[in-house]
Motif scaffolding. Sequence first.
Motif, mmCIF file in Angstrom:
data_model
loop_
_atom_site.group_PDB
_atom_site.id
_atom_site.type_symbol
_atom_site.label_atom_id
_atom_site.label_comp_id
_atom_site.label_asym_id
_atom_site.label_seq_id
_atom_site.Cartn_x
_atom_site.Cartn_y
_atom_site.Cartn_z
ATOM 1 N N THR A 267 -6.818 -3.840 -5.328
ATOM 2 C CA THR A 267 -6.538 -2.578 -5.353
ATOM 3 C C THR A 267 -6.915 -1.633 -3.777
ATOM 4 O O THR A 267 -6.023 -0.719 -3.491
ATOM 5 C CB THR A 267 -7.358 -1.578 -6.145
ATOM 6 O OG1 THR A 267 -8.723 -1.634 -5.933
ATOM 7 C CG2 THR A 267 -6.981 -1.946 -7.749
ATOM 8 N N VAL A 268 -7.648 -2.461 -3.052
ATOM 9 C CA VAL A 268 -8.112 -1.534 -1.903
ATOM 10 C C VAL A 268 -7.251 -2.313 -0.617
ATOM 11 O O VAL A 268 -7.196 -3.508 -0.335
ATOM 12 C CB VAL A 268 -9.443 -1.815 -1.568
ATOM 13 C CG1 VAL A 268 -9.873 -1.256 -0.342
ATOM 14 C CG2 VAL A 268 -10.264 -1.303 -2.659
ATOM 15 N N CYS A 269 -6.498 -1.359 0.073
ATOM 16 C CA CYS A 269 -5.644 -1.843 1.275
ATOM 17 C C CYS A 269 -6.632 -2.449 2.336
ATOM 18 O O CYS A 269 -7.563 -1.562 2.777
ATOM 19 C CB CYS A 269 -4.851 -0.691 1.793
ATOM 20 S SG CYS A 269 -3.883 -1.055 3.051
ATOM 21 N N PRO A 270 -6.494 -3.571 2.837
ATOM 22 C CA PRO A 270 -7.237 -4.024 3.881
ATOM 23 C C PRO A 270 -6.732 -3.028 5.249
ATOM 24 O O PRO A 270 -7.503 -3.291 6.361
ATOM 25 C CB PRO A 270 -7.019 -5.601 4.062
ATOM 26 C CG PRO A 270 -5.626 -5.570 3.603
ATOM 27 C CD PRO A 270 -5.602 -4.574 2.639
ATOM 28 N N GLU A 271 -5.812 -2.729 5.391
ATOM 29 C CA GLU A 271 -5.213 -1.820 6.782
ATOM 30 C C GLU A 271 -5.991 -0.446 6.674
ATOM 31 O O GLU A 271 -6.501 -0.196 7.815
ATOM 32 C CB GLU A 271 -3.760 -1.912 6.400
ATOM 33 C CG GLU A 271 -3.067 -1.500 7.850
ATOM 34 C CD GLU A 271 -3.320 -2.710 9.017
ATOM 35 O OE1 GLU A 271 -3.549 -3.892 8.444
ATOM 36 O OE2 GLU A 271 -3.044 -2.447 10.189
ATOM 37 N N CYS A 272 -5.785 0.296 5.711
ATOM 38 C CA CYS A 272 -6.262 1.595 5.756
ATOM 39 C C CYS A 272 -7.499 1.924 4.861
ATOM 40 O O CYS A 272 -7.997 3.018 4.964
ATOM 41 C CB CYS A 272 -5.072 2.628 5.607
ATOM 42 S SG CYS A 272 -4.668 2.684 3.668
ATOM 43 N N LYS B 201 -0.566 -1.606 -4.707
ATOM 44 C CA LYS B 201 0.259 -1.918 -5.853
ATOM 45 C C LYS B 201 1.030 -3.245 -5.927
ATOM 46 O O LYS B 201 1.548 -3.593 -4.856
ATOM 47 C CB LYS B 201 1.264 -0.804 -6.250
ATOM 48 C CG LYS B 201 0.825 0.486 -6.129
ATOM 49 C CD LYS B 201 0.195 0.833 -7.458
ATOM 50 C CE LYS B 201 -0.086 2.329 -7.770
ATOM 51 N NZ LYS B 201 -1.450 2.881 -7.375
ATOM 52 N N ARG B 202 0.954 -3.883 -6.992
ATOM 53 C CA ARG B 202 1.556 -5.206 -7.056
ATOM 54 C C ARG B 202 3.031 -4.932 -7.100
ATOM 55 O O ARG B 202 3.520 -4.088 -7.735
ATOM 56 C CB ARG B 202 1.055 -5.797 -8.351
ATOM 57 C CG ARG B 202 1.213 -7.504 -8.127
ATOM 58 C CD ARG B 202 0.930 -8.026 -9.271
ATOM 59 N NE ARG B 202 -0.663 -8.641 -9.177
ATOM 60 C CZ ARG B 202 -1.134 -9.121 -10.497
ATOM 61 N NH1 ARG B 202 -0.624 -9.095 -11.669
ATOM 62 N NH2 ARG B 202 -2.470 -9.355 -10.474
ATOM 63 N N VAL B 203 3.755 -5.824 -6.044
ATOM 64 C CA VAL B 203 5.151 -5.676 -5.997
ATOM 65 C C VAL B 203 6.013 -6.936 -6.791
ATOM 66 O O VAL B 203 5.463 -7.938 -6.600
ATOM 67 C CB VAL B 203 5.681 -5.720 -4.729
ATOM 68 C CG1 VAL B 203 7.223 -5.846 -4.504
ATOM 69 C CG2 VAL B 203 5.099 -4.692 -3.591
ATOM 70 N N ILE B 204 6.845 -6.354 -7.702
ATOM 71 C CA ILE B 204 7.510 -7.445 -8.555
ATOM 72 C C ILE B 204 8.704 -7.690 -7.588
ATOM 73 O O ILE B 204 9.703 -6.584 -7.628
ATOM 74 C CB ILE B 204 8.153 -6.577 -9.743
ATOM 75 C CG1 ILE B 204 6.743 -6.155 -10.545
ATOM 76 C CG2 ILE B 204 8.658 -7.782 -10.712
ATOM 77 C CD1 ILE B 204 5.689 -7.048 -10.775
ATOM 78 N N SER B 205 8.752 -9.150 -7.188
ATOM 79 C CA SER B 205 9.969 -9.000 -6.231
ATOM 80 C C SER B 205 11.128 -9.674 -6.917
ATOM 81 O O SER B 205 12.077 -9.702 -6.199
ATOM 82 C CB SER B 205 9.298 -10.401 -5.298
ATOM 83 O OG SER B 205 9.024 -11.305 -5.918
ATOM 84 N N CYS C 275 0.737 -1.162 0.172
ATOM 85 C CA CYS C 275 -0.109 0.098 0.151
ATOM 86 C C CYS C 275 0.907 1.195 -0.002
ATOM 87 O O CYS C 275 1.713 1.409 1.017
ATOM 88 C CB CYS C 275 -0.752 0.000 1.175
ATOM 89 S SG CYS C 275 -2.099 1.575 1.210
ATOM 90 N N SER C 276 0.911 2.092 -0.984
ATOM 91 C CA SER C 276 1.682 3.358 -1.185
ATOM 92 C C SER C 276 1.094 4.305 -0.130
ATOM 93 O O SER C 276 1.328 5.536 -0.052
ATOM 94 C CB SER C 276 1.785 3.799 -2.267
ATOM 95 O OG SER C 276 0.544 4.077 -3.067
#
Length: 81
Positions: free
Chosen positions: A27-32, A38-42, A8-9
């Motif tokens: 797309t929706v952050c469960p925290e805030c 955003k999907r992170v490319i690891s 989450c940005s």
Amino acid sequence: MPTYQYRCSSCSHELEAFQSMNDEPLTVCPECGAEQLKRVISAGGGFMLKGSGFYNTDYKNASKSQAAAPPCACANGACNL
Ligand SMILES: [Zn+2]
């Protein structure tokens, strides 16, 4: 089932989600609750290392050419500079 990592940005919350390739990305952050996921490319990170390597090479070359700066103008060691 592939695992996708999201970040989450808005609040920097990170999470992993099991999704199929055909699922809509989260797309929706469960925290805030913000739509800032955003999907992170690891598999990244190599680019930064290469970049700093190039930087180091440039830096060494720069200091070498500085060390080869003009020798003493007297050219015979008469001056003790
Ligand atoms: Zn968030």
